[in-house]
Design a protein around this motif. Sequence first.
Motif, mmCIF file in Angstrom:
data_model
loop_
_atom_site.group_PDB
_atom_site.id
_atom_site.type_symbol
_atom_site.label_atom_id
_atom_site.label_comp_id
_atom_site.label_asym_id
_atom_site.label_seq_id
_atom_site.Cartn_x
_atom_site.Cartn_y
_atom_site.Cartn_z
ATOM 1 N N ALA A 192 0.838 -1.206 0.000
ATOM 2 C CA ALA A 192 0.000 0.000 0.000
ATOM 3 C C ALA A 192 0.871 1.253 0.000
ATOM 4 O O ALA A 192 0.555 2.242 -0.670
ATOM 5 N N LYS A 195 2.219 2.226 -3.394
ATOM 6 C CA LYS A 195 1.174 2.720 -4.285
ATOM 7 C C LYS A 195 0.600 4.064 -3.829
ATOM 8 O O LYS A 195 -0.350 4.570 -4.418
ATOM 9 N N ARG A 196 1.221 4.651 -2.801
ATOM 10 C CA ARG A 196 0.867 6.033 -2.442
ATOM 11 C C ARG A 196 1.515 7.030 -3.390
ATOM 12 O O ARG A 196 1.111 8.193 -3.452
ATOM 13 N N HIS A 199 0.744 7.216 -9.816
ATOM 14 C CA HIS A 199 0.762 6.232 -10.901
ATOM 15 C C HIS A 199 1.465 6.863 -12.101
ATOM 16 O O HIS A 199 1.263 8.043 -12.409
ATOM 17 N N SER A 205 -2.325 8.587 -6.895
ATOM 18 C CA SER A 205 -2.074 7.425 -6.048
ATOM 19 C C SER A 205 -3.286 6.501 -6.102
ATOM 20 O O SER A 205 -4.352 6.872 -6.611
ATOM 21 N N VAL A 206 -3.130 5.309 -5.568
ATOM 22 C CA VAL A 206 -4.251 4.371 -5.502
ATOM 23 C C VAL A 206 -5.423 4.979 -4.742
ATOM 24 O O VAL A 206 -6.585 4.853 -5.151
ATOM 25 N N ASP A 209 -7.059 7.763 -6.847
ATOM 26 C CA ASP A 209 -7.824 7.113 -7.912
ATOM 27 C C ASP A 209 -9.130 6.538 -7.350
ATOM 28 O O ASP A 209 -10.202 6.670 -7.953
ATOM 29 N N ASN A 210 -9.033 5.937 -6.165
ATOM 30 C CA ASN A 210 -10.213 5.334 -5.536
ATOM 31 C C ASN A 210 -11.269 6.384 -5.204
ATOM 32 O O ASN A 210 -12.470 6.152 -5.383
ATOM 33 N N TYR A 237 -4.971 1.465 4.377
ATOM 34 C CA TYR A 237 -4.291 2.730 4.676
ATOM 35 C C TYR A 237 -4.556 3.230 6.096
ATOM 36 O O TYR A 237 -3.642 3.664 6.783
ATOM 37 N N ARG A 274 -6.559 7.444 -17.414
ATOM 38 C CA ARG A 274 -5.097 7.529 -17.441
ATOM 39 C C ARG A 274 -4.578 8.038 -18.783
ATOM 40 O O ARG A 274 -3.569 7.552 -19.313
ATOM 41 N N VAL A 300 3.565 0.346 -12.726
ATOM 42 C CA VAL A 300 2.836 -0.907 -12.516
ATOM 43 C C VAL A 300 3.544 -2.068 -13.204
ATOM 44 O O VAL A 300 3.664 -3.160 -12.638
#
Length: 313
Positions: A192, A195-196, A199, A205-206, A209-210, A237, A274, A300
């Motif tokens: 995690a 992926k902060r 991208h 970041s994840v 994006d979420n 997180y 993206r 990725v």
Amino acid sequence: MSKKVLHITNGNTLTDYLRELDFTDDILTWQEMLCEGPTIPAIDSEEFFDLRSKFLKEFYDIEVDTNELKKELSKLDNIDDYSEINLWFEYDLFCHINMIGVINLLHQKEIKKPLYLVCSGRVDGEKNLKGLSELDADQIKEHYDNKVLLTQEDIDLAKALWRTYCGTDHNILKPYIVTNSNFKYMTNCLKAHLKRFPHQKSGLSVLEDNILRLVRDNDIKSRHHLLGYSLNYQGYYGFGDLQHKRMIDKLSIFFDETETSIKLNRKGHEALLRRYNFASEMNNNMTYGGVKRLEFQFNVDQNKLVKTILHAN
């Protein structure tokens, strides 16, 4: 005379809860968020306190009472009074970085008492991961009864992770993802963390994006409404209100807002597709330990951090 137990908790909420449940031993309450902002290896130092105070003031307008913090940490000065130390930390990244910081503080103070971990996460019969303060009295007792004695290998791992986190190359964390230890959620937290970073294609970041996906897929009425969603659907997180509010503010360039709704604008849809890298435009200039977020992006395909073009040698 029997020796006492020292509990180190992950915050005031848990400390108050343990007191309600008649835990009468001494409690040291850890009140930091080391998952954000600059850190250095030497935690019990004036340089560390100054660094953290400046960060929390600049990014969150939090005035740190350093004397109060030092008073809390002074409970470690009479360590011979205690027979063991119990660490109460949860499954998420927020807690795990605080936890490795605390373990390193104990190491720096040359404290070598038996160290136990009480860690919540998956609970029998529960669908979602649970924080310690979300457990009922029986579950807390069960977790405490089943606390795990940390080995020297566990402690050495925490020390290595802290040094790496404070360093300038967080790709060094990757081999530790597959290291076996009594930190059963460490693998998830390290993944995690990497992926902060932005991208490589979208610059998000994840978590960012979420949040955009939550706006796209739900009927969001307000930022407060979005905050509730983002807190609830953040996985490993464990970030708090302040952190999510800051992220939502940074992401507002991707929203169209009215008094009754928040919808993605064209830029928001492009970010999720993206098509462009928005890292510079968002300018989320957070530091993680020893690394500036904007200097790296998460690739990725390579499953690693790569230097951003502006910072590549």
